[in-house]
Design a protein around this motif. Structure first.
Motif, short mmCIF file in Angstrom:
data_model
loop_
_atom_site.label_atom_id
_atom_site.label_comp_id
_atom_site.label_asym_id
_atom_site.label_seq_id
_atom_site.Cartn_x
_atom_site.Cartn_y
_atom_site.Cartn_z
N LYS A 196 0.90 -1.18 -0.06
CA LYS A 196 0.03 -0.10 -0.01
C LYS A 196 0.98 1.35 -0.10
O LYS A 196 1.65 1.45 0.77
N ILE A 198 1.90 4.83 0.76
CA ILE A 198 1.78 5.68 2.01
C ILE A 198 2.15 7.03 1.76
O ILE A 198 1.27 8.18 2.07
N SER A 239 -3.41 7.03 4.12
CA SER A 239 -2.19 7.20 3.21
C SER A 239 -2.12 8.92 3.26
O SER A 239 -2.22 9.36 2.10
#
Length: 280
Positions: A196, A198, A239
């Motif tokens: 993922k 960030i 995020s």
């Protein structure tokens, strides 16, 4: 004060931080220049090094007393704390040895004794003496791997394409922050999921509850020397990135979180160490 880690060199004329993000900025009065502070979980101490990662030092944050632990060159990186805040781990090598020959040492604050550990030095800084799993960069593939230090079983964490570095294991041992160029990604330590994205910068530490990463983003006008650097806070779940400092001529780098909302960081031109309070 210069540092090898990032994207350049440094400049500064006094410290000013955004009042709405951090407050109560205090300089720790030290006679020498230091960098890369890493606070103990209880916030009483910090590990420091000097220019070019020269030596390892223990700072008592309250008394501002410095204790030299090792004077050797090039070893002041990749150190880590045991969750008990009494022991920390660092790399050690003899003067003529290669870095690949480095050993892992542990220092006990209460006994003031140094012990040798039979683990791979590449397991630092994720090794903390408690968790069975550590994360590290495979030097051949430049992927992030995880290893169980008891069984020595190793598996791939970053299955995505790319070259990764500077893996930081979360406090609960379930997530890994990694760097791919200027990007920060978070993966599950079991390697079962895609990463993922960030944000961008250099992450240096997780918050105690693993909700945030703290780090910095430096800039270079000429591609060689660092012209500016700001401290950033990364919200892992959403995020989102918050800029905690906003200074044109000051080089804030290597922040470390401790307690609920305390920060310790270095200013790279002067080699000064500061603490402050983060407003979540």
């Amino acid at each position: 004060m210069k540092t090898k880690l990032v994207l350049g060199a440094v400049l500064l004329l006094g410290l000013q931080l955004q009042a709405q993000e951090v407050s109560r900025v205090k300089e720790i009065s030290l006679k020498e220049e230091f960098t890369n502070p890493l606070a103990s979980p209880d916030g009483k101490y910090a590990i420091l090094t000097q220019e070019h990662n020269h030596g390892v030092f223990l700072l008592n944050i309250q008394t501002q007393e410095i204790t030299p632990i090792s004077p050797n060159e090039g070893i002041g990186y990749g150190y880590s704390w045991n969750p008990d805040s009494n022991t920390f781990y660092y790399k050690e090598k003899k003067e003529k040895e290669y870095f690949s020959d480095a050993k892992v040492k542990g220092y006990s604050i209460s006994s003031k004794k140094i012990t040798s550990l039979d683990i791979n030095h590449n397991f630092l800084p994720s090794y903390n003496g408690k968790n069975d799993v550590v994360v590290h960069t495979n030097p051949s593939t430049l992927r992030i791997e995880a290893t169980n230090v008891k069984t020595l079983k190793t598996w791939l964490v970053t299955g995505d394409e790319g070259q990764y570095y500077n893996a930081i294991l979360s406090n609960d041992g379930t997530k890994v922050a990694v760097h791919k160029g200027a990007e920060i990604w978070v993966y599950d330590v079991n390697g079962s999921e895609k990463g993922k994205l960030i944000g961008q910068g250099i992450a240096t530490a997780w918050s105690s509850d693993d909700r945030f990463l703290i780090g910095f983003l430096d800039e270079s006008r000429d591609g060689h020397n660092i012209s500016n650097s700001e401290i950033l806070l990364f919200d892992v779940e959403n995020s989102n990135t918050r800029k905690l400092t906003s200074t044109e001529n000051q080089i804030e780098m290597f922040p470390s979180l401790y307690g609920n909302n305390q920060i310790i960081f270095s200013e790279e031109r002067t080699g000064k160490i500061y603490t402050s309070t983060l407003k979540f």
